[in-house]
Design a protein around this motif. Structure first.
Motif, short mmCIF file in Angstrom:
data_model
loop_
_atom_site.label_atom_id
_atom_site.label_comp_id
_atom_site.label_asym_id
_atom_site.label_seq_id
_atom_site.Cartn_x
_atom_site.Cartn_y
_atom_site.Cartn_z
N ASP A 28 0.80 -1.16 -0.10
CA ASP A 28 -0.03 0.04 0.06
C ASP A 28 0.73 1.36 -0.04
O ASP A 28 1.84 1.28 0.73
CB ASP A 28 -0.94 -0.03 1.47
CG ASP A 28 -2.06 0.97 1.12
OD1 ASP A 28 -3.20 0.42 0.69
OD2 ASP A 28 -2.01 2.09 1.20
N PHE A 69 2.54 3.02 3.23
CA PHE A 69 3.75 2.72 3.73
C PHE A 69 4.75 3.43 3.25
O PHE A 69 5.51 4.20 4.05
CB PHE A 69 4.04 1.31 3.36
CG PHE A 69 2.79 0.48 4.21
CD1 PHE A 69 2.85 0.33 5.70
CD2 PHE A 69 2.09 -0.52 3.71
CE1 PHE A 69 2.12 -0.50 6.39
CE2 PHE A 69 1.29 -1.48 4.40
CZ PHE A 69 1.32 -1.34 5.63
N ARG A 122 13.85 -0.29 3.33
CA ARG A 122 13.48 -0.61 4.90
C ARG A 122 12.02 -0.73 4.99
O ARG A 122 11.68 -1.50 5.95
CB ARG A 122 13.93 0.60 5.87
CG ARG A 122 15.44 0.51 5.83
CD ARG A 122 15.79 1.66 6.73
NE ARG A 122 17.13 2.00 6.96
CZ ARG A 122 17.90 1.92 8.01
NH1 ARG A 122 17.13 1.48 9.01
NH2 ARG A 122 18.99 2.07 8.01
N VAL A 123 11.38 -0.24 4.06
CA VAL A 123 9.79 -0.46 4.23
C VAL A 123 9.17 -1.11 3.09
O VAL A 123 8.52 -2.42 3.50
CB VAL A 123 9.22 0.96 4.32
CG1 VAL A 123 7.56 0.76 4.33
CG2 VAL A 123 9.60 1.80 5.44
N ILE A 182 8.17 -5.49 3.35
CA ILE A 182 6.64 -5.91 3.15
C ILE A 182 6.30 -6.78 1.98
O ILE A 182 5.68 -7.94 2.26
CB ILE A 182 5.81 -4.64 3.18
CG1 ILE A 182 6.04 -3.82 4.46
CG2 ILE A 182 4.46 -5.10 2.88
CD1 ILE A 182 5.24 -2.44 4.16
N VAL A 213 7.65 -11.28 8.82
CA VAL A 213 8.03 -9.85 8.19
C VAL A 213 7.27 -8.85 9.06
O VAL A 213 7.41 -7.81 9.44
CB VAL A 213 7.53 -9.79 6.78
CG1 VAL A 213 5.95 -9.34 6.66
CG2 VAL A 213 8.38 -8.76 6.15
N LYS A 214 5.83 -9.23 9.88
CA LYS A 214 5.45 -8.31 10.62
C LYS A 214 6.01 -8.00 12.00
O LYS A 214 5.75 -7.47 12.91
CB LYS A 214 4.03 -8.90 10.88
CG LYS A 214 3.11 -8.77 9.68
CD LYS A 214 1.81 -9.47 10.04
CE LYS A 214 0.84 -9.28 8.73
NZ LYS A 214 -0.33 -9.92 9.06
#
Lengths: 292, 224, 251
Positions: A168, A171, A188-189, A193, A289-290
């Motif tokens: 999304d 993020f 990093r983001v 994800i 990953v979470k």
């Protein structure tokens, strides 16, 4: 005022007919798959043994094992992935994250999609011309891996792109809003994800590569080579090609039939295992990953 | 404490300030009446402007509270109660101002006997102590004190009812002091009104704390 | 009184669409300014000017001045990354990263080149305390941020923004995806944060604007119709359109 009467029964009947036919059709698909599997398992299971997996072929490939073919397929998969993964993932990142120009983006997409639609035998021909002859690699693991890599590149790009697209935008915006650069945000983001989905795509493409015959036909595969390769310029045997050879042009097609089924079973098992591994890994990473 | 709590507390503090101002206005007229102190009476009249200023500010704060916070339930009842108590206090302030003006217009100390027979001083004490007690009820959200106000108002009413006969008798015996007698009668009327305002305020406090509407209720109902 | 944010004769175009028309507005430090108006009135676009999030959209053109702390942030040599460190943002949907609670808050520090773990730890705690989330998460700092409720996630996002010590916080409908209790908590938080930050908040909820803000700006069709003290706007709006909007008669 009275409502006009509805034909309830008729409506229910239609429902039942539609539902039943959909159900039967989907069962049919499962049945077909099951039949194929059953035949191969039934005919191939008896030849599977430790020896079959670890021995060299003997007696004009009518006896013995398929060890060199397994090793060959392993090397080819590994080689093609080393080539295709980095290039594919990086191009997908570029296409999805960096290209703004919609025309350029569409052009690249059209090209990668066309690449995916080219018959695999054409890749084989191209690989032979470029890698085997022009670049002088000869029939070798290197030439075969590169050809397989080219074949799988569009798949890698597509799956990675889809994985990135499913992240999304909120993020990304969250990252930018904290003063992160584009590269930091991607690294990093976005990538963490998208990672589980990217990995799944990659593993599924391994399954595809391990079963390809045409691209290796002219670039690496040996008809019969009862020794293991010693370097990337050696030829190897490979499972799908071996299967093709012993069931069509072997020394004794009828006699080597059980071995053919055994080979097919091994090939199917490999693809199946890869698929299961992909699913397990995605589920595991999806959780992880979470967490990290 | 939430933002609304803080605003409500501020409003409560402001209203208590207004309240104390009105009590001091009433007490000053009391003193001015006994001592026939025209300076003090003048001060009360001048201070009426401050009372009005307070009233406008609290009105405005209530308006903002309604507009910005959309209070509900106890917050809504509180704000409504503050709004109405505010106007009752302002009228009480007007009463003090009116009494102050009588004193300013008077032409000499009031006759001690007149003050005694009419019980106006007693009435004064009662009215200002009611105003103080009802403030306490508001500050501590004590409906018991608020309820006690209804009975005490009857004392004021009784004095007020008696006052016509008393003043008439006084006038007969002191035909030279009719003017002062009528002044005192007016003061009694005004103090009776102060008692009514206290009663209204008590009703508002009970409404705000217990959500019971006591307006126009019978005496028996009010005692419950 | 100096103004921490100011726009002058600001116009913004999305390709040919004139989205913001001649907006002149000044905001003081340590106040909460609410931007209200019907959907598509330009209030979110206006908000996103101040940390240049509009840059991410193709075809945006801007004329006029946007000043943050006195500096024109659309000058050529503006460091956008630096600007976004100073001007934090909280989004409509809580968007914590898929990391632990701790790492979410630490993220902004890390991308800004801070590696001192002791400092990061202190800063994370301080930010969580400020965003009124510390007591709820102090025992599960290494749990995933996704395990928090929506309201907690949003407060985490606020903590994340606070960690890099911005002076301004932009909030784009920060409570519209939350339940009433979480909304009330966010509103209380905004009221608290006003002590140390300048807050600009876009909201569809008029009551929210009334409750949290000191000043309110009403936008309609890309124009700033009315801007003034929230008390004034909600008790005595000067413009008929403002009155009709806040009373729910249109929009």
């Amino acid at each position: 005022m009275d409502w006009p009467k509805k034909s309830e029964r008729n409506k229910n009947l239609k429902q039942i007919i539609a539902f039943t036919s959909f159900k039967l059709l989907s069962y049919a698909v499962v049945m077909i798959l099951f039949l194929i599997l059953a035949q191969i398992v039934f005919k191939g299971f008896s030849v599977i043994s430790w020896e079959f997996l670890t021995a060299m072929p003997e007696d004009g490939m009518t006896k013995g094992g398929i060890f060199p073919a397994i090793v060959g397929t392993f090397y080819l998969v590994l080689g093609s992935m080393i080539f295709a993964f980095p290039i594919g993932v990086l191009s997908a990142i570029y296409i999805n994250e960096y290209t703004k120009d919609s025309f350029y983006k569409r052009f690249i997409k059209l090209m990668t999609n066309s690449l995916a639609g080219i018959p695999s035998i054409v890749f084989g021909l191209f690989g032979m011309t470029l890698f085997v002859n022009t670049l002088g690699f000869g029939d070798s693991i290197l030439a075969g891996s590169l050809t397989l890599g080219l074949l799988t590149l569009p798949v890698v790009i597509r799956t990675t792109e889809e994985a990135l697209k499913s992240v999304d935008d909120s993020f990304r915006h969250g990252g930018y809003a904290l003063g992160a650069t584009k590269l930091q945000t991607i690294r990093r983001v976005v990538l963490p994800i998208a990672f589980p989905n990217i990995i799944t795509g990659l593993i599924l493409s391994i399954g595809r590569v391990s079963g390809e015959t045409a691209p290796i036909l002219f670039t690496v595969a040996a008809y019969f080579l009862p020794k293991l390769p010693s370097g990337i310029f050696d030829q190897v045997m490979a499972l799908p090609y071996h299967l093709y050879v012993i069931s069509t042009s072997g020394t004794n097609v009828a006699e080597s039939q059980p071995i053919a089924y055994g080979t097919a079973l091994v090939l199917i098992m490999i693809v199946l295992l890869v698929n299961i591994a992909a699913n397990t890994l995605r589920r595991y990473l999806g959780k992880k990953v979470k967490m990290n | 404490m939430t933002h609304l709590d803080k605003e409500s507390l501020q409003l409560k503090t402001d209203l208590i300030g207004m309240w104390n101002l009105v009590i001091s206005q009433l007490n000053k007229t009391h003193e001015a009446l006994i001592n026939f102190d025209k300076d003090l009476a003048h001060e009360v009249v001048a201070n009426e402007k401050r009372v009005n200023g307070h009233e406008l500010k609290i009105d405005n704060d209530c308006e903002n509270l309604f507009a910005l916070f959309n209070p509900v339930a106890i917050d809504l009842r509180f704000t409504l109660a503050v709004l109405k108590i505010n106007s009752n206090l302002e009228r009480t302030g007007d009463m003090a101002d009116g009494i102050g003006r009588f004193i300013l217009n008077g032409n000499g100390p009031f006759d001690e006997e007149l003050l005694k027979v009419t019980q106006v001083i007693h009435m004064y004490d009662e009215a200002s102590s009611m105003l103080v007690d009802i403030l306490m009820a508001f500050e501590h959200e004590n409906t018991k004190i608020a309820r006690s106000i209804f009975k005490r108002d009857e004392i004021l009413n009784q004095i007020n009812i008696n006052s016509i006969q008393v003043v008439a008798d006084y006038i007969r015996t002191h035909p030279d002091n009719i003017e002062q007698a009528l002044f005192v009668l007016s003061i009694i009327r005004k103090l009776e009104r102060v008692g009514d305002h206290c009663k209204n305020i008590a009703e508002e406090i009970i409404f705000y704390i217990e959500a019971k509407v006591l307006k126009h209720a019978s005496k028996k109902q009010k005692a419950e | 009184m100096n103004h921490i944010i100011a726009t002058e004769k600001l116009n913004l175009f999305y390709n040919d669409f004139h989205a913001l028309k001649d907006i002149n507005m000044k905001m003081r430090a340590n106040t909460v300014t609410a931007l209200i108006g019907p959907s598509g009135c330009g209030k979110s676009t206006y908000l996103r000017l101040f940390n240049r999030m509009n840059d991410l959209i193709d075809g945006v053109k801007i004329t006029g001045d946007v000043r943050v702390e006195g500096k024109d942030i659309y000058e050529k040599n503006t460091d956008v990354v630096d600007l976004r460190r100073k001007v934090g943002m909280v989004f409509q949907k809580p968007n914590p990263f898929p990391k632990t609670i701790f790492e979410n808050v630490a993220y902004g520090l890390r991308v800004n080149g801070i590696n001192d773990n002791g400092f990061i730890k202190d800063k994370v705690e301080q930010s969580l305390v400020q965003s009124a989330l510390w007591d709820e998460v102090k025992d599960k700092m290494n749990k995933s941020a996704f395990e928090l409720s929506g309201g907690q996630q949003q407060r985490l996002c606020i903590a994340r923004a606070l960690a890099i010590e911005p002076s301004i916080i932009l909030m784009d409908e920060p409570a519209s995806a939350l339940d009433p209790i979480s909304t009330a908590k966010i509103e209380e938080l905004i009221y608290e944060l006003k002590q140390n930050y300048t807050i600009v908040i876009v909201t569809h909820n008029m009551q929210q604007a009334a409750r949290v803000s000191d000043h309110t700006a009403f936008f309609y069709l890309g124009e700033l119709i009315e801007y003034g003290e929230t008390k004034e706007i909600f008790t005595n709006p000067k413009d008929k359109k403002t009155q009709n909007y806040i009373t729910g008669r249109f929009g």
